[in-house]
Scaffold this motif. Sequence first.
Motif, short mmCIF file in Angstrom:
data_model
loop_
_atom_site.label_atom_id
_atom_site.label_comp_id
_atom_site.label_asym_id
_atom_site.label_seq_id
_atom_site.Cartn_x
_atom_site.Cartn_y
_atom_site.Cartn_z
N THR A 120 0.85 -1.19 0.00
CA THR A 120 0.00 0.00 0.00
C THR A 120 0.89 1.24 0.00
O THR A 120 2.08 1.17 0.35
N ALA A 121 0.31 2.37 -0.36
CA ALA A 121 1.05 3.63 -0.37
C ALA A 121 1.52 4.01 1.04
O ALA A 121 2.55 4.67 1.19
N ASP A 122 0.79 3.58 2.06
CA ASP A 122 1.15 3.91 3.44
C ASP A 122 1.81 2.73 4.17
O ASP A 122 1.73 2.63 5.39
N PHE A 123 2.49 1.86 3.42
CA PHE A 123 3.18 0.71 4.01
C PHE A 123 4.07 1.17 5.17
O PHE A 123 4.67 2.23 5.13
N LYS A 124 4.14 0.32 6.19
CA LYS A 124 4.90 0.65 7.40
C LYS A 124 5.69 -0.57 7.87
O LYS A 124 5.19 -1.70 7.79
N VAL A 125 6.89 -0.35 8.38
CA VAL A 125 7.65 -1.40 9.06
C VAL A 125 7.05 -1.54 10.45
O VAL A 125 7.01 -0.57 11.22
N LEU A 126 6.54 -2.72 10.76
CA LEU A 126 5.82 -2.95 12.01
C LEU A 126 6.76 -3.31 13.16
O LEU A 126 7.79 -3.96 12.96
N THR A 127 6.36 -2.90 14.35
CA THR A 127 7.04 -3.30 15.58
C THR A 127 6.01 -4.01 16.46
O THR A 127 4.81 -3.97 16.19
N LYS A 128 6.47 -4.62 17.53
CA LYS A 128 5.56 -5.29 18.46
C LYS A 128 4.53 -4.30 19.01
O LYS A 128 3.37 -4.65 19.23
N GLU A 129 4.93 -3.05 19.21
CA GLU A 129 4.03 -2.04 19.73
C GLU A 129 2.84 -1.81 18.79
O GLU A 129 1.73 -1.51 19.24
N ASP A 130 3.05 -1.96 17.48
CA ASP A 130 1.95 -1.80 16.52
C ASP A 130 0.88 -2.85 16.73
O ASP A 130 -0.29 -2.61 16.44
N THR A 131 1.24 -4.01 17.23
CA THR A 131 0.26 -5.08 17.45
C THR A 131 -0.59 -4.81 18.68
O THR A 131 -1.61 -5.47 18.87
N ARG A 132 -0.20 -3.86 19.48
CA ARG A 132 -0.91 -3.54 20.72
C ARG A 132 -1.63 -2.20 20.66
O ARG A 132 -2.11 -1.70 21.67
N LYS A 133 -1.74 -1.60 19.48
CA LYS A 133 -2.26 -0.24 19.38
C LYS A 133 -3.72 -0.10 19.80
O LYS A 133 -4.17 0.98 20.13
N HIS A 134 -4.48 -1.19 19.80
CA HIS A 134 -5.88 -1.11 20.19
C HIS A 134 -6.08 -1.37 21.68
O HIS A 134 -7.21 -1.34 22.16
N GLN A 135 -5.01 -1.65 22.41
CA GLN A 135 -5.02 -1.78 23.86
C GLN A 135 -6.07 -2.73 24.41
O GLN A 135 -6.70 -2.45 25.41
N GLN A 136 -6.27 -3.82 23.74
CA GLN A 136 -7.22 -4.83 24.22
C GLN A 136 -6.46 -5.90 25.01
O GLN A 136 -5.46 -6.42 24.53
N VAL A 137 -6.93 -6.19 26.21
CA VAL A 137 -6.33 -7.23 27.04
C VAL A 137 -7.44 -8.13 27.55
O VAL A 137 -8.58 -7.69 27.72
N PRO A 138 -7.14 -9.41 27.79
CA PRO A 138 -8.18 -10.31 28.28
C PRO A 138 -8.61 -9.95 29.70
O PRO A 138 -7.83 -9.46 30.50
N LYS A 139 -9.90 -10.19 29.99
CA LYS A 139 -10.45 -10.01 31.35
C LYS A 139 -11.21 -11.27 31.69
O LYS A 139 -12.31 -11.48 31.21
N ASP A 140 -10.58 -12.09 32.49
CA ASP A 140 -11.16 -13.40 32.84
C ASP A 140 -12.35 -13.23 33.78
O ASP A 140 -12.47 -12.23 34.51
N ILE A 141 -13.21 -14.23 33.81
CA ILE A 141 -14.32 -14.28 34.76
C ILE A 141 -13.75 -14.66 36.12
O ILE A 141 -13.01 -15.63 36.25
N ASP A 142 -14.09 -13.91 37.14
CA ASP A 142 -13.57 -14.20 38.49
C ASP A 142 -14.31 -15.33 39.13
O ASP A 142 -15.43 -15.56 39.02
#
Length: 158
Positions: free
Chosen positions: A136-158
């Motif tokens: 794509t025209a906006d191609f980017k070299v990815l880092t591990k931080e790019d995989t976390r940009k949406h800040q979703q983490v698991p929340k288990d049932i207690d």
Amino acid sequence: MYSKRFDVRWSDIDANRHLANSAYQNMMSHARMAFLIQNGFTHEALISHNLGPIVFYEHIYYFKEIMPEDQVTVSIALKGLSKDGRFFQFEHNFYNQNGKNCARAEMMGSWIDMKSRKLTGLPDEMLQSIEAMDKTADFKVLTKEDTRKHQQVPKDID
């Protein structure tokens, strides 16, 4: 630009009588795997390197309905890639038979070592193959931080 053409099947239609969300995902997954196979990521190559592709997320943006009579062309281009090939991002565009851009999707994924069940980079020959893909025209070299940009983490049932 790599693309794959699809006829809309009755099973692709939802209750609103247009293309269902799951059909978009199935079409882009099929186009993506065809693209990867054409570029050396065959089942045999994946097996020989103990690799499997995984999806972190798929985001779909809808612009125009796709109807039962339509034919769909799904394009694919590399939007991002980490230096070792461990992380990748693709962009898909969905076009109707008149060339109208009906939807766009971004997906991010990685490669998993099927024995260790851990994320892994690509062997050199596969890395060279994916680096040569249409970008794509906006191609980017990815880092591990790019995989976390949406800040979703698991929340288990207690």
